[in-house]
Design a protein around this motif. Structure first.
Motif, PDB file in Angstrom:
ATOM      1  N   ASP A 191      -5.201   3.484   0.751  1.00  0.00           N
ATOM      2  CA  ASP A 191      -6.453   3.000   0.164  1.00  0.00           C
ATOM      3  C   ASP A 191      -7.083   1.930   1.042  1.00  0.00           C
ATOM      4  O   ASP A 191      -8.293   1.742   1.025  1.00  0.00           O
ATOM      5  CB  ASP A 191      -6.201   2.434  -1.237  1.00  0.00           C
ATOM      6  N   GLY A 192      -6.249   1.221   1.817  1.00  0.00           N
ATOM      7  CA  GLY A 192      -6.741   0.151   2.679  1.00  0.00           C
ATOM      8  C   GLY A 192      -7.182   0.606   4.052  1.00  0.00           C
ATOM      9  O   GLY A 192      -7.603  -0.208   4.868  1.00  0.00           O
ATOM     10  N   GLY A 193      -7.045   1.893   4.366  1.00  0.00           N
ATOM     11  CA  GLY A 193      -7.453   2.416   5.659  1.00  0.00           C
ATOM     12  C   GLY A 193      -6.360   3.242   6.307  1.00  0.00           C
ATOM     13  O   GLY A 193      -5.352   3.574   5.686  1.00  0.00           O
ATOM     14  N   GLU A 194      -6.560   3.553   7.565  1.00  0.00           N
ATOM     15  CA  GLU A 194      -5.638   4.407   8.303  1.00  0.00           C
ATOM     16  C   GLU A 194      -4.660   3.569   9.112  1.00  0.00           C
ATOM     17  O   GLU A 194      -5.052   2.603   9.764  1.00  0.00           O
ATOM     18  CB  GLU A 194      -6.419   5.326   9.249  1.00  0.00           C
ATOM     19  N   ILE A 195      -3.396   3.960   9.067  1.00  0.00           N
ATOM     20  CA  ILE A 195      -2.354   3.307   9.850  1.00  0.00           C
ATOM     21  C   ILE A 195      -1.932   4.278  10.940  1.00  0.00           C
ATOM     22  O   ILE A 195      -1.479   5.394  10.655  1.00  0.00           O
ATOM     23  CB  ILE A 195      -1.155   2.916   8.964  1.00  0.00           C
ATOM     24  N   VAL A 202       4.368  -0.597   3.818  1.00  0.00           N
ATOM     25  CA  VAL A 202       3.653   0.529   3.240  1.00  0.00           C
ATOM     26  C   VAL A 202       4.681   1.547   2.760  1.00  0.00           C
ATOM     27  O   VAL A 202       5.645   1.849   3.466  1.00  0.00           O
ATOM     28  CB  VAL A 202       2.656   1.160   4.253  1.00  0.00           C
ATOM     29  N   LEU A 203       4.480   2.033   1.539  1.00  0.00           N
ATOM     30  CA  LEU A 203       5.337   3.086   1.003  1.00  0.00           C
ATOM     31  C   LEU A 203       4.750   4.417   1.425  1.00  0.00           C
ATOM     32  O   LEU A 203       3.621   4.754   1.044  1.00  0.00           O
ATOM     33  CB  LEU A 203       5.421   3.016  -0.523  1.00  0.00           C
ATOM     34  N   VAL A 204       5.491   5.170   2.221  1.00  0.00           N
ATOM     35  CA  VAL A 204       5.087   6.524   2.583  1.00  0.00           C
ATOM     36  C   VAL A 204       5.685   7.438   1.525  1.00  0.00           C
ATOM     37  O   VAL A 204       6.895   7.434   1.303  1.00  0.00           O
ATOM     38  CB  VAL A 204       5.595   6.904   3.989  1.00  0.00           C
ATOM     39  N   ASP A 205       4.834   8.187   0.843  1.00  0.00           N
ATOM     40  CA  ASP A 205       5.255   9.071  -0.247  1.00  0.00           C
ATOM     41  C   ASP A 205       4.508  10.390  -0.099  1.00  0.00           C
ATOM     42  O   ASP A 205       3.534  10.657  -0.802  1.00  0.00           O
ATOM     43  CB  ASP A 205       4.969   8.414  -1.600  1.00  0.00           C
ATOM     44  N   GLN A 232       0.840  -1.192   0.000  1.00  0.00           N
ATOM     45  CA  GLN A 232       0.000   0.000   0.000  1.00  0.00           C
ATOM     46  C   GLN A 232       0.875   1.242   0.000  1.00  0.00           C
ATOM     47  O   GLN A 232       2.033   1.214   0.410  1.00  0.00           O
ATOM     48  CB  GLN A 232      -0.903  -0.004   1.218  1.00  0.00           C
ATOM     49  N   THR A 233       0.298   2.349  -0.442  1.00  0.00           N
ATOM     50  CA  THR A 233       0.989   3.634  -0.460  1.00  0.00           C
ATOM     51  C   THR A 233       0.207   4.629   0.380  1.00  0.00           C
ATOM     52  O   THR A 233      -1.019   4.692   0.301  1.00  0.00           O
ATOM     53  CB  THR A 233       1.119   4.175  -1.899  1.00  0.00           C
ATOM     54  N   ALA A 234       0.932   5.394   1.199  1.00  0.00           N
ATOM     55  CA  ALA A 234       0.334   6.478   1.987  1.00  0.00           C
ATOM     56  C   ALA A 234       0.872   7.790   1.452  1.00  0.00           C
ATOM     57  O   ALA A 234       2.068   8.043   1.520  1.00  0.00           O
ATOM     58  CB  ALA A 234       0.669   6.321   3.461  1.00  0.00           C
ATOM     59  N   GLN A 235      -0.004   8.605   0.893  1.00  0.00           N
ATOM     60  CA  GLN A 235       0.393   9.910   0.380  1.00  0.00           C
ATOM     61  C   GLN A 235      -0.166  11.042   1.234  1.00  0.00           C
ATOM     62  O   GLN A 235       0.061  12.205   0.942  1.00  0.00           O
ATOM     63  CB  GLN A 235      -0.055  10.074  -1.073  1.00  0.00           C
TER      64      GLN A 235
END
Length: 146
Positions: free
Chosen positions: A62-66, A43-46, A4-7
């Motif tokens: 997209d899969g929710g909050e971390i 998770v890729l933090v970008d 997953q990616t967190a932007q």
């Protein structure tokens, strides 16, 4: 399972967290990095810019909050004349967490020596580090150009 990616990062959650990532104070200052969550997922933090993430903050995927958790790390617990000692710590732009009867800073032998000479009692501890943010905005400040 794809990574997953967190932007997006938020200071607080808008629902239940699907996972957690436990990071030290230094690790919570980032823009782009692959992190491993507490459950072992990556998770890729970008993020658009380098961000200081706080304990309890959320990375949005997209899969929710971390949820971001402050990891226990080596610190120095300081007691004594807290007003005077906090001034000296702040004058050296050292991140500091303030409690009712103590201050916490990251392990630093030069600061520990200086504080001892100023009459402080210093003791090593291991605890999560969540220092005060800058007076001119959230998170960390850099230099004097506020």
């Amino acid at each position: 399972m794809p990574m997953q990616t967190a932007q997006t990062y938020r200071d607080h959650g808008h629902g239940p967290a699907v996972d957690r990532v436990t990071l030290t104070y230094d690790e919570r200052f980032l823009r782009r990095k692959v992190l491993t969550t507490d459950s072992g997922a990556q998770v890729l933090v970008d993020l658009a810019q380098t961000t200081s993430m706080d304990h309890g903050g959320r990375l949005i995927t997209d899969g929710g909050e971390i949820e971001v958790i402050a990891a226990p790390e080596p610190l120095i617990k300081i007691t004594g004349d807290l007003t005077r000692l906090a001034w000296h710590i702040g004058n050296r732009h050292t991140p500091c967490q303030m409690g009712a009867d103590h201050l916490l800073i990251q392990t630093n032998h030069v600061m520990e020596d200086m504080l001892g000479k100023l009459g402080a009692t210093v003791a090593p501890i291991t605890a999560p580090f969540t220092p005060e943010g800058g007076a001119y905005g959230h998170g960390r400040t850099h230099g004097h150009a506020h």
